[in-house]
Scaffold this motif. Structure first.
Motif, PDB file in Angstrom:
ATOM      1  N   GLU A 196       0.844  -1.198   0.000  1.00  0.00           N
ATOM      2  CA  GLU A 196       0.000   0.000   0.000  1.00  0.00           C
ATOM      3  C   GLU A 196       0.881   1.251   0.000  1.00  0.00           C
ATOM      4  O   GLU A 196       1.874   1.326   0.725  1.00  0.00           O
ATOM      5  N   ARG A 197       0.505   2.226  -0.833  1.00  0.00           N
ATOM      6  CA  ARG A 197       1.230   3.497  -0.839  1.00  0.00           C
ATOM      7  C   ARG A 197       0.733   4.370   0.301  1.00  0.00           C
ATOM      8  O   ARG A 197      -0.469   4.445   0.536  1.00  0.00           O
ATOM      9  N   LEU A 198       1.651   5.037   0.992  1.00  0.00           N
ATOM     10  CA  LEU A 198       1.279   5.896   2.120  1.00  0.00           C
ATOM     11  C   LEU A 198       1.381   7.376   1.765  1.00  0.00           C
ATOM     12  O   LEU A 198       0.571   8.177   2.197  1.00  0.00           O
ATOM     13  N   LEU A 199       2.420   7.721   1.010  1.00  0.00           N
ATOM     14  CA  LEU A 199       2.615   9.125   0.667  1.00  0.00           C
ATOM     15  C   LEU A 199       3.577   9.232  -0.518  1.00  0.00           C
ATOM     16  O   LEU A 199       4.293   8.288  -0.837  1.00  0.00           O
ATOM     17  N   SER A 200       3.554  10.394  -1.161  1.00  0.00           N
ATOM     18  CA  SER A 200       4.567  10.665  -2.186  1.00  0.00           C
ATOM     19  C   SER A 200       5.424  11.818  -1.690  1.00  0.00           C
ATOM     20  O   SER A 200       4.979  12.620  -0.864  1.00  0.00           O
ATOM     21  N   PHE A 201       6.666  11.858  -2.147  1.00  0.00           N
ATOM     22  CA  PHE A 201       7.564  12.916  -1.676  1.00  0.00           C
ATOM     23  C   PHE A 201       8.408  13.440  -2.822  1.00  0.00           C
ATOM     24  O   PHE A 201       8.571  12.780  -3.853  1.00  0.00           O
ATOM     25  N   ASN A 202       8.896  14.645  -2.641  1.00  0.00           N
ATOM     26  CA  ASN A 202       9.815  15.247  -3.607  1.00  0.00           C
ATOM     27  C   ASN A 202      10.951  15.875  -2.827  1.00  0.00           C
ATOM     28  O   ASN A 202      10.743  16.806  -2.050  1.00  0.00           O
ATOM     29  N   ARG A 203      12.132  15.343  -3.006  1.00  0.00           N
ATOM     30  CA  ARG A 203      13.293  15.784  -2.222  1.00  0.00           C
ATOM     31  C   ARG A 203      13.759  17.178  -2.605  1.00  0.00           C
ATOM     32  O   ARG A 203      14.351  17.892  -1.805  1.00  0.00           O
ATOM     33  N   ARG A 204      13.493  17.567  -3.846  1.00  0.00           N
ATOM     34  CA  ARG A 204      13.957  18.888  -4.298  1.00  0.00           C
ATOM     35  C   ARG A 204      13.048  19.980  -3.730  1.00  0.00           C
ATOM     36  O   ARG A 204      13.503  21.020  -3.308  1.00  0.00           O
TER      37      ARG A 204
END
Lengths: 341, 257
Positions: free
Chosen positions: A65-73
């Motif tokens: 299951e996906r919990l969250l998406s992130f963008n390091r930049r």
């Protein structure tokens, strides 16, 4: 609440009608066994199933299951809640009891938004068991052979029709919008009572003692020789916990794109039976021996969860016994501990 | 690093079928972005260049001759990261089956009256000769796992390597257990990461990814015997892909005794 009668011939039209507005999930054949899966044709629905490889838990807590998406930049984090309006059909009462335990696990202390949203969007139509699933079910001993809560609608097979117990307002609406039913007559109620009282003697595989004794019994069994014996036989494959309807442990990991900038955080089922489950920072593994991990499983099912939630962690579905290629039986284990006590 | 900041990567092969490198080539079809992240300077199966200034070396194949050792050490001296690519490099795979027979006989079976022309010794994983930083198991490798390992290396993280058995992935896929339909399976002692691909398509696991770190060998043998296999058939399953590991575990056990 009310008792209604759903003719068996009205089941397929009901499922088709539901499919217009809901994802309908129910038991289907998988090779010689059964699995809960999305129903795309009412003919797939097998309410005559015995048990499923995985419990319907996977509808509320998916394997991955996906919990969250992130963008390091951009230092951006976006929660992902994956929930679809779902009607879950054909849940046996052991699995209903397991849901009640999962509800506690995912709502106390740290409410789990992912689980709770899926739970909110899931309508449950359960099914009374009239025969044991197979030789491994001991639901009767665990007090899960029936349930008066945890469902919206509850079906009991009366031969040519289902008696439908309407337990919630959602259940009432589902029936009125999607199904053709009639009110139960006195004769129907009499037949239902006969069916329900006739089923109990068929469930013979059981504990040698009252399940209420389990927490105290296990409390005195921490150094029992059984654990060493199980440790010798256990393959540490995790199948017993992966098929368990009340196990809810998970692991969390990240997947990033090839530019190493954006990605998603996932979780997947984990198992206390695996070698590295209890390894912590610094390298220490506090349940390194298979015997200690089997003991932990027995304790979770018969003692720890009871102390935490007031419900035993084992619902007697028998899936772990069925799944164990080394033929480890939690029921025989409980009985062995009782005999030596 | 190249001037564009991409790490330079090279591929090498020893005793193998080159199927794992073929899987790498294949994975580039679905992950073209891989070529934007690294610069491949040597890859006999895909390009004609032979750059020697690589930082990451992917090595496919087992070490089967004395002469292989020198070539392996040369690669190790150049590369800052060495990855064992596939079962031959990781466990010596089926190449190690020859270790069960006298090497004289083995050479004669393969090369006939020209046996003396070819040098050979017991097949071994590359880790028996040089230090290995990461492993991508399998016969052949799983392309998604290859991508995951590359990403981890680029992130400077320890590449993930499942330490649990195939049963975990098989159960999560809700496959019917092979033992429930009269088939035999090495899944309970074999390292996961393949998505239980063989049981998913109806065949028992053959163990190509090597054993989990602490396999319960005795219990697995009991399970296979209960399922109807003879002692010889059980050993055949243990040794098909894992002769080297079985021998190493045996030697280790004997030392402990």
């Amino acid at each position: 609440m009310k008792l209604m009668i759903l003719d068996k011939s009205a089941l397929a039209p009901m499922v088709n009608a539901l499919r217009a507005d809901y994802r309908v999930v129910g038991p289907q054949a998988r090779g010689p066994q059964f699995a809960f899966d999305v129903i795309t044709d009412p003919a797939q629905l097998r309410l005559d199933y015995n048990t499923t490889i995985l419990p319907p838990k996977k509808v509320l807590q998916p394997q991955y299951e996906r919990l969250l998406s992130f963008n390091r930049r951009e230092y951006q984090v976006t929660p992902i809640i994956e929930a679809t309006p779902t009607v879950l059909v054909g849940v046996h009462t052991c699995d209903l009891h397991a849901f009640l335990l999962l509800d506690q696990a995912f709502s106390r202390e740290y409410p789990d938004a992912h689980y709770l949203e899926r739970r909110r969007q899931t309508v449950i139509i359960s099914l009374e068991c009239l025969e044991p699933c197979d030789e491994y079910s001991f639901c009767r001993s665990m007090g899960t052979l029936t349930s008066d809560t945890g469902y919206d609608l509850h079906l009991t097979d009366l031969g040519t029709a289902y008696a439908v117990h309407v337990a919630t307002e959602t259940g009432r609406q589902i029936l009125s919008r999607y199904a053709t039913v009639r009110e139960a007559t006195e004769a129907d109620v009499r037949q239902l009572n006969e069916v329900l009282s006739a089923k109990w003697p068929r469930f013979t595989y059981r504990l040698d003692f009252d399940a209420a004794e389990l927490p105290a019994l296990l409390g005195a069994a921490y150094d029992h020789p059984l654990w060493e014996e199980l440790g010798e036989r256990c393959l540490a494959c995790g199948s017993c916990t992966n098929v368990c309807p009340t196990c809810y442990c998970f692991n969390v990991f990240d997947e990033v794109d090839m530019q190493l900038v954006a990605g998603e955080r996932w979780r997947c089922w984990d198992s206390c039976q695996l070698d590295e489950f209890a390894r912590v920072a610094g390298g220490e593994n506090f349940r390194k021996a298979r015997s200690a991990r089997q003991r932990h499983r027995f304790m979770r099912k018969g003692k720890y969860l009871y102390e935490k939630f007031g419900e035993l962690g084992c619902v007697g579905c028998g899936r772990c016994i069925r799944a164990c290629v080394a033929k480890i039986s939690i029921l025989e284990g409980f009985n062995a501990i009782h005999q030596s006590a | 690093m190249t001037s564009n900041g991409k790490p330079k990567v090279a591929f090498f092969d020893f005793a193998c079928c080159e199927g794992c490198q073929l899987t790498v080539v294949d994975s580039l079809q679905t992950h073209l972005d891989l070529l934007e992240a690294v610069e491949i300077v040597q890859f006999r199966e895909a390009i004609s260049d032979r750059g020697e200034d690589y930082q990451i070396a992917f090595i496919e194949g087992s070490c089967t001759r004395q002469a292989d050792e020198e070539r392996l050490r040369k690669i190790r001296a150049q590369a800052s990261v060495v990855v064992a690519l596939g079962a031959c490099a990781h466990t010596a795979c089926v190449n190690a089956l020859k270790n069960l027979h006298p090497l004289e006989d083995v050479r004669r079976w393969v090369y006939g009256d020209q046996a003396e022309w070819y040098d050979t010794y017991e097949a071994r994983p590359i880790s028996a000769v040089i230090e290995v930083d990461a492993i991508i198991p399998g016969c052949p490798i799983d392309r998604e796992e290859f991508i995951r390992v590359v990403k981890a290396l680029l992130l400077g993280k320890k590449p993930p390597l499942p330490d649990y058995p195939v049963c975990v992935e098989c159960k999560l896929k809700e496959n019917v257990c092979m033992f429930h339909i009269g088939k035999f399976c090495m899944g309970p002692v074999t390292r996961a990461g393949c998505g239980a691909i063989c049981p998913t398509y109806g065949d028992g696991c053959e163990g190509c990814r090597g054993f989990i770190p602490a396999p319960n060998e005795n219990a697995m043998k009991d399970v296979l015997a209960d399922a109807g296999l003879t002692v010889e058939a059980i050993m055949a399953r243990f040794t098909m892909f894992n002769t080297y590991l079985v021998s190493a575990r045996k030697a280790d056990g004997e030392e402990r005794r």
